[in-house]
Design an enzyme around this catalytic site. Structure first.
Site, PDB file in Angstrom:
ATOM      1  N   LYS A  59       1.249  -0.995   0.479  1.00 31.71           N
ATOM      2  CA  LYS A  59       0.082  -0.062  -0.244  1.00 31.71           C
ATOM      3  C   LYS A  59       0.495   1.619   0.197  1.00 31.71           C
ATOM      4  O   LYS A  59       0.530   2.589  -0.835  1.00 31.71           O
ATOM      5  CB  LYS A  59      -0.873   0.294   1.717  1.00 31.71           C
ATOM      6  CG  LYS A  59      -1.408   1.239   1.388  1.00 31.71           C
ATOM      7  CD  LYS A  59      -2.166   1.619   2.857  1.00 31.71           C
ATOM      8  CE  LYS A  59      -0.919   1.907   3.483  1.00 31.71           C
ATOM      9  NZ  LYS A  59      -1.333   1.952   4.741  1.00 31.71           N
ATOM     10  N   THR A  60       1.523   1.140   1.212  1.00 36.41           N
ATOM     11  CA  THR A  60       2.679   2.647   1.141  1.00 36.41           C
ATOM     12  C   THR A  60       3.361   2.584  -0.407  1.00 36.41           C
ATOM     13  O   THR A  60       3.764   4.142  -0.847  1.00 36.41           O
ATOM     14  CB  THR A  60       3.613   2.276   1.766  1.00 36.41           C
ATOM     15  OG1 THR A  60       2.636   2.159   3.572  1.00 36.41           O
ATOM     16  CG2 THR A  60       4.439   3.874   2.712  1.00 36.41           C
ATOM     17  N   ASP A 246      -4.104   8.465   3.788  1.00 37.82           N
ATOM     18  CA  ASP A 246      -3.615   7.069   3.771  1.00 37.82           C
ATOM     19  C   ASP A 246      -4.540   7.320   5.302  1.00 37.82           C
ATOM     20  O   ASP A 246      -5.272   7.861   6.013  1.00 37.82           O
ATOM     21  CB  ASP A 246      -2.003   7.675   4.674  1.00 37.82           C
ATOM     22  CG  ASP A 246      -1.611   5.749   4.471  1.00 37.82           C
ATOM     23  OD1 ASP A 246      -2.180   5.469   3.845  1.00 37.82           O
ATOM     24  OD2 ASP A 246      -0.564   6.274   5.535  1.00 37.82           O
ATOM     25  N   GLU A 247      -4.894   5.407   5.535  1.00 41.40           N
ATOM     26  CA  GLU A 247      -5.154   4.591   6.199  1.00 41.40           C
ATOM     27  C   GLU A 247      -6.520   5.121   6.368  1.00 41.40           C
ATOM     28  O   GLU A 247      -6.666   5.432   7.472  1.00 41.40           O
ATOM     29  CB  GLU A 247      -5.035   4.866   7.847  1.00 41.40           C
ATOM     30  CG  GLU A 247      -3.242   4.492   7.659  1.00 41.40           C
ATOM     31  CD  GLU A 247      -3.508   2.901   7.671  1.00 41.40           C
ATOM     32  OE1 GLU A 247      -4.305   2.298   7.661  1.00 41.40           O
ATOM     33  OE2 GLU A 247      -2.221   2.785   8.503  1.00 41.40           O
ATOM     34  N   GLN A 277      -8.963  -3.184   8.757  1.00 42.54           N
ATOM     35  CA  GLN A 277      -7.892  -3.163   9.296  1.00 42.54           C
ATOM     36  C   GLN A 277      -8.744  -2.161  10.359  1.00 42.54           C
ATOM     37  O   GLN A 277      -7.410  -1.544  11.200  1.00 42.54           O
ATOM     38  CB  GLN A 277      -6.912  -2.986   9.293  1.00 42.54           C
ATOM     39  CG  GLN A 277      -6.120  -4.097   8.548  1.00 42.54           C
ATOM     40  CD  GLN A 277      -4.644  -4.264   7.621  1.00 42.54           C
ATOM     41  OE1 GLN A 277      -3.933  -3.454   8.252  1.00 42.54           O
ATOM     42  NE2 GLN A 277      -4.383  -4.245   6.589  1.00 42.54           N
ATOM     43  N   ARG A 653       0.184  -9.778  10.785  1.00 43.82           N
ATOM     44  CA  ARG A 653       1.467  -8.989  10.947  1.00 43.82           C
ATOM     45  C   ARG A 653       2.890 -10.238  10.902  1.00 43.82           C
ATOM     46  O   ARG A 653       3.851  -9.708  10.458  1.00 43.82           O
ATOM     47  CB  ARG A 653       1.899  -8.771  12.190  1.00 43.82           C
ATOM     48  CG  ARG A 653       0.628  -7.689  12.739  1.00 43.82           C
ATOM     49  CD  ARG A 653       0.692  -6.295  11.781  1.00 43.82           C
ATOM     50  NE  ARG A 653      -0.382  -6.236  11.155  1.00 43.82           N
ATOM     51  CZ  ARG A 653      -0.303  -5.842   9.726  1.00 43.82           C
ATOM     52  NH1 ARG A 653       0.324  -5.123   9.298  1.00 43.82           N
ATOM     53  NH2 ARG A 653      -2.278  -6.018   9.115  1.00 43.82           N
TER      54      ARG A 653
END
Length: 818
Positions: A59-60, A246-247, A277, A653
DNA sequence: TTTAGCATGCGAGAT
DNA sequence: GCATGCTAAA
């Protein structure tokens, strides 16, 4: 609006624009290696875009490439991009990664930052439109609570019934939902009734008087300004030609409204996030924002990033299996080209201490290489807990065996008492009318200025309409505060005046009550004539007696606090002056320094979002702890779904190995409790889970495991956690025989039903008045039998409810080794 | 004003 | 079990 003329941000890099020809010739290294979905997300520059990016899907990478693409193609200049993140860390990282992609430092990008940092910048420019001066102070949570306490006290409201902290929290919640005092629905005031709304209004009034804002206000003031001044809004809509968020699943209502205002013109808004998330509902995040995006922005493109580069197949499958239990999600299917790898490990333990012991051993084994895996460095391992108090058992254990670890998210550096005290001193020197800071330091160290003396200052300040510091001066000069306290107060006031004088360069005599505006002309003075702000800080701490206070303190934490103060002074080095430092600190809170030693990481699931580790341990999967009882009580199904997303975040994770565990008994608030395995364990797809049997536990505690547990587990019909519990210490010949005699129910039952469907047969081993023994509680008598739950009156520990599986019939020869 | 002693309540925590 | 915050006593 006049402030636009001297704007740094809009001037930067605005001189030349890149021509189309230059663009065509330019190489596009930022597109290298992107997969088709990522590339589509990078290149869809115009119009609303929802980038649904699953865990570990790059994503980043896509987000930064998109910024680079905007710049590289000449579509936008750096100052025309509004890029918003939630944390300063994320903002920093994004800046660095864009620069790396561009193969050159990114000058400009003045509007890449957190919601709050960007709003501070905007609000300082337009402060007067919100009835503020541009040098307003930003209150943190502590200041808020202190202010609220004053208001509650002034209102003569029973502070016990309505604690300031709680009310401050409720007001925060309102602000998250963009509710100003006049808009709060009366029904919403809850236990506080109308009173809460009144206090909210008063609180806002006090903030205005103090020329202060809290975090929520930063957004709300800007929304109000934009709504009231459409011309200004339109200017910003034109300036911010491309918006990235973002997010997005973490945005609250206020942030959403702010974004919608800014994006209203061109709709070039690209939001990135993952509804699966969304784990910050408790601090105002609205999953609804991301679920609704397509409706909010008609014609939005929805692009899914589903190829996972982080985890193995089994781990992804396990995570997908759990999250599938949620309704109301946009839906994604993560896949990987990588191998299946290890199944998710599952193991049950007797209690929390044993869980910690086992994980410690497993970490040591993994460091050497075990279970057919290559060695993993402790740096690559993390233990992710639901609640921070779970960390203690691990810290205790790791300290005893000398396993190096780091804790993320403990009390933050800038939240420690001594740091906040020291900064309050700086704040008073920088802004003498910062009443909250003055209040904090006026009797720290002790100067004999208690409640009574402080009330006198408050009264004088109020009645004369001056700051608290001025009130104190009046009190000292008029003798309203006399004796030892008065003398000390004078010394403090002299000190404050002297330090401020030093800060301002000593050229201008400091008149009492000089306005803060003095600072604005600080540049006029030659630097050489000013005392460096670092020396100044040291002098403030010394001359105020604050350092001496800790030196005199004999408690064990005093040396650490002095150490922290030294660090604080060191941190000043990277700033030009105290004001700049304070500004920075009010927005930024992080401090991590590392020596080179490889360490295991210990943190909460929340803190782990966005991180990855080759090996992840997820302990404490027990109903009530995880999912948290409170989340379910307060938010019902919504709360449970957020907990499930937390489980999903935890599992995803892990890169190579994920180990889930639970304990049958746990000490909760000092009380021993028997625990049920988490319902999320039942939701793990069995094909992707391997139940571990811990070696070295046989014979541990002798007969302690000699309970009816396997029977109870089997009868409950829960396959996985029964297997895990069985694989653990419950391994005596006695119950192997019992197991063999029990038929396993074939069908798994829905998690919700599990507690209802208890089979009485399972616990028929005990009857009323039976004498029993429990590992933690000792001997007792059965007083009630309810399914597999027994009420037992323990001789020493009192009446408790425990599972039959943790009891042994007392008196049966050989069963009770203790 | 300071302190010792008792009651209370407890989840995640950015800005 | 522990930290916090209040009341009562020194």
């Amino acid at each position: 609006m006049s402030s636009f003329d001297d704007s740094d941000a809009f001037e930067a890099a605005s001189s030349q624009s890149l021509s189309a020809r230059a663009m065509a010739a330019r190489p596009m290294p930022h597109l290298d290696g992107l997969n088709p979905a990522q590339r589509a997300a990078v290149e869809a520059l115009e119009g609303p875009v929802l980038m649904l990016a699953g865990a570990g899907t790059g994503k980043t990478r896509a987000l930064t490439a998109r910024i680079a693409h905007l710049l590289q193609t000449g579509t936008a200049r750096p100052n025309e991009i509004l890029a918003v993140t939630f944390t300063n860390k994320a903002a920093r990282e994004m800046k660095l990664r864009v620069a790396a992609l561009m193969r050159q430092p990114v000058e400009g990008m003045p509007w890449l930052g957190t919601f709050h940092a960007i709003c501070v910048k905007l609000l300082r420019r337009h402060a007067e439109l919100a009835g503020l001066k541009s040098n307003f102070t930003i209150l943190d949570t502590d200041d808020q609570v202190r202010l609220m306490k004053q208001l509650i006290l002034a209102e003569e409201i029973d502070e016990k019934r309505w604690p300031a902290r709680q009310l401050a929290g409720i007001i925060d919640g309102w602000k998250n939902r963009a509710l100003t005092p006049d808009k709060v629905p009366a029904a919403d005031a809850g236990a506080f009734n109308r009173r809460g709304i009144d206090l909210y209004a008063q609180y806002q009034q006090r903030l205005r008087e103090l020329n202060a804002v809290d975090f929520g206000d930063l957004l709300l003031h800007m929304i109000a300004i934009f709504q009231a001044h459409t011309d200004l809004l339109q200017q910003y809509q034109r300036w911010f030609r491309y918006i990235l968020v973002d997010e997005y699943q973490d945005t609250n209502v206020a942030q959403y409204l702010w974004l919608r205002l800014l994006a209203a013109g061109h709709s070039n808004i690209c939001v990135v996030g993952d509804d699966d998330q969304s784990i910050y509902g408790w601090r105002g995040a609205e999953v609804g924002n991301i679920l609704r995006f397509e409706k909010d922005f008609p014609g939005a493109q929805v692009l899914r990033l589903e190829q996972n580069y982080r985890s193995t197949g089994h781990i992804l499958a396990a995570a997908s299996g759990v999250i599938a239990g949620n309704k109301g999600r946009l839906g994604k299917t993560l896949w990987t080209e990588g191998e299946d790898g290890k199944k998710v490990h599952l193991i049950g333990h007797w209690d929390g201490e044993e869980e910690a012991r086992w994980i410690g051993e497993e970490i040591e084994a993994m460091t050497r290489g075990t279970r057919g895996m290559d060695p993993i460095s402790p740096d690559g391992m993390a233990i992710l807990v639901r609640a921070s108090h779970q960390m203690r058992a691990f810290e205790d254990r790791f300290l005893t065996i000398g396993l190096p670890y780091r804790v993320i998210g403990g009390p933050r550096f800038y939240e420690r008492m001594e740091i906040r005290d020291a900064m309050a001193y700086f704040r008073v020197v920088v802004s003498p009318d910062d009443d909250l800071a003055f209040e904090r330091i006026v009797n720290t160290p002790k100067r004999g200025l208690g409640d009574k003396a402080q009330a006198t200052m408050q009264k004088l300040a109020r009645s004369n309409g001056v700051s608290l510091l001025e009130g104190a001066r009046l009190a000292a000069e008029t003798g309203a505060i006399g004796g030892k306290g008065g003398k000390e107060l004078k010394a403090l006031l002299d000190g404050l005046a002297r330090w401020r004088d030093l800060m301002l360069g000593g050229l201008r005599p400091v008149t009492p009550g000089a306005a803060d505006d003095d600072l604005l002309v600080e540049e006029d003075r030659p630097a050489a004539e000013r005392l460096s702000h670092i020396e100044l800080a040291e002098r403030i701490l010394d001359e105020s007696g604050y350092t001496a206070m800790w030196q005199a303190d004999k408690t064990p934490e005093a040396p650490g606090r002095l150490e922290n103060l030294k660090e604080l002074v060191k941190a000043l080095e990277s700033f030009e002056n105290l004001q700049g430092f304070l500004e920075h600190v009010s927005l930024i809170m992080d401090n991590e320094q590392e020596d080179g030693e490889p360490k295991v990481t210990l943190m909460t699931l929340h803190a782990a979002k966005g991180l990855e580790f080759p090996a992840v341990f997820l302990p404490g999967w027990e109903d009530g702890l995880f999912p948290s009882q409170r989340a379910m009580d307060e938010e019902g199904m919504k709360g449970l779904e957020e907990e499930r997303r937390l489980a999903y975040v935890g599992i995803t994770r892990a890169e190579r190995v994920c180990t889930i565990s639970f304990a049958g008994n746990r000490r909760v608030y000092g009380q021993w409790q028997s625990q049920m395995p988490s319902r999320f364990i039942d939701e793990l797809p069995e094909d992707h889970v391997e139940v571990l049997t811990p070696p070295g536990l046989y014979g541990h505690g002798g007969g302690m495991g000699a309970s009816a547990s396997p029977v109870a587990d089997l009868m409950r019909g829960s396959d996985l956690h029964a297997a895990a519990a069985r694989a653990d210490v419950y391994n005596s010949p006695g119950w192997k025989r019992l197991q063999a005699n029990q038929a396993r129910p074939g069908l798994r039952q829905p998690a919700e039903a599990r507690h209802m469907t208890v089979d009485a047969e399972a616990v028929s081993a005990f009857a009323l008045d039976d004498r029993v023994f429990h590992q933690k509680f000792g001997y007792g008598t059965v007083v009630s039998v309810e399914g597999d739950k027994l009420g037992v009156d323990f001789d020493k520990a009192g009446a408790k409810h425990v599972l039959g599986r943790f009891l042994v019939a007392a008196g049966a020869a050989g069963d009770v080794p203790f």
